[in-house]
Design an enzyme around this catalytic site. Structure first.
Site, PDB file in Angstrom:
ATOM      1  CG  ASP A   1      62.253   1.764 -23.924  1.00 16.51           C
ATOM      2  OD1 ASP A   1      62.047   2.784 -23.249  1.00 16.51           O
ATOM      3  OD2 ASP A   1      62.153   0.607 -23.449  1.00 16.51           O
TER       4      ASP A   1
ATOM      5  CE1 TYR B   1      63.965  -4.044 -19.875  1.00 16.98           C
ATOM      6  CE2 TYR B   1      64.476  -2.869 -21.894  1.00 16.98           C
ATOM      7  CZ  TYR B   1      63.608  -3.141 -20.861  1.00 16.98           C
ATOM      8  OH  TYR B   1      62.389  -2.509 -20.824  1.00 16.98           O
TER       9      TYR B   1
ATOM     10  CE  LYS C   1      62.201   1.369 -19.835  1.00 19.48           C
ATOM     11  NZ  LYS C   1      62.868   0.542 -20.849  1.00 19.48           N
TER      12      LYS C   1
ATOM     13  CG  HIS D   1      62.615  -0.568 -15.162  1.00 16.08           C
ATOM     14  ND1 HIS D   1      63.659  -1.161 -15.838  1.00 16.08           N
ATOM     15  CD2 HIS D   1      61.494  -1.091 -15.699  1.00 16.08           C
ATOM     16  CE1 HIS D   1      63.164  -2.006 -16.743  1.00 16.08           C
ATOM     17  NE2 HIS D   1      61.851  -1.986 -16.667  1.00 16.08           N
TER      18      HIS D   1
END
Length: 323
Positions: A50, A55, A84, A117
């Site tokens: 994931d 990120y 996401k 997200h």
């Protein structure tokens, strides 16, 4: 659940491994650690990875996946990779380019799951968290049903095998499910979920609609001071979890993960420590009896570690609803 692969079927007929490896790390953690930890996780048996555009480590995570394919550990189809769509790309025309950007960073042809997200739209642009001169977050207004239609097109184009959402409340899910001309249902809703915030109402709602609930911060979050109120209690220090862990000769983390699997939740485990990554795979080696499950249910106290407070003024802020 398919016991051989420890997977669950999604409404679109694809399968999601019930234990996933979470890759988010606070900014100060070097990106190279994402590469090493993801490689180690795949070597230890994790097949569900994931990650997310925001990120800022998809390049490293993609590299890890490709290196484990190159060394013969896995084939691409063995890996279930989630990315996401970040909040600055919710305008329908930005959805596919955002996914293509993730794929380019990853150097993969497709993602297994692409999810929205966060339902709060933020001002489009290069900044992940666009702020005005007073430091206030700059929002956007986007109809999530239009965003969803663009997500459906990504699935139809084969860029994402499955599509879903994250941090949606039941009303926001309802809005998509009731959309005229809906082509593909969201297969999942990824939300914060752990014994202090067990999401039982949202879980029941999702089960009734055949939507898989995926739990993040299942071990009580990494408590990054940038996001999390440091005065909140530490989940894994909970005495009841500790007592149950001792009884089963397991760690409190394993108890928290096993709890989710037994309630039909797909669970993400985040750790960059090799010992913990290996240990988290033991979640399949034991079972919690009903009385332990019931006791853990009793820990619920609606503690949300990740409340995305910066978005609280937006009409789509998801956490003002009870569930």
């Amino acid at each position: 659940m398919d016991p051989k692969h420890r997977r669950r079927e999604l409404t679109d007929g694809r399968f999601i491994p019930v234990l996933g490896f979470g890759t988010f790390a606070p900014e100060e953690v070097p990106k190279s650690e994402a590469l090493e930890a993801t490689k180690f996780a795949i070597g230890a048996g994790f097949r569900h990875i994931d990650c997310a555009y925001v990120y800022q480590n998809e390049e490293q995570v993609g590299q890890a996946i490709r290196s484990k394919i190159a060394d013969g550990t896995v084939k691409r189809e063995d890996i279930f990779y989630t990315s996401k769509l970040w909040a600055t790309f919710l305008r329908p025309e930005l959805v596919r380019p955002a996914l293509e950007k993730s794929l380019k960073n990853l150097q993969l042809d497709y993602v297994d799951l692409y999810i929205i997200h966060f339902p709060v739209a933020m001002k489009p642009g290069e900044e992940a968290y666009p702020k005005d001169e007073n430091g206030k977050m700059m929002f956007d207004t986007v109809d999530l049903c239009r965003t969803w239609e663009a997500m459906e097109k990504c699935k139809d184009a084969g860029l994402a095998k499955s599509i879903g959402v994250s941090n949606f409340n039941h009303k926001q899910l309802e809005k998509i499910l009731n959309k005229p001309g809906l082509k593909h249902k969201p297969v999942c809703n990824q939300v914060e979920c752990h014994p202090y915030l067990n999401q039982s109402k949202l879980l029941d709602f999702c089960k009734s609609k055949d939507i898989v609930l995926v739990a993040y911060s299942a071990l009580g979050s990494q408590r990054d001071p940038k996001w999390v109120d440091q005065s909140l209690p530490v989940l894994l220090d909970d005495p009841l979890l500790g007592a149950i862990a001792k009884k089963h000769k397991r760690s409190p983390a394993l108890i928290a993960l096993r709890y989710q699997l037994q309630r039909g939740v797909v669970v993400l485990a985040k750790s960059y420590k090799e010992k913990e990554i290996k240990e988290n795979m033991q979640v399949f080696d034991f079972e919690l009896p009903p009385e332990d499950m019931k006791a853990i249910d009793g820990l619920n106290r609606n503690i949300r570690y990740c409340d995305f407070q910066f978005a609280a003024g937006h009409p789509e802020y998801p956490f003002s609803e009870e569930y």
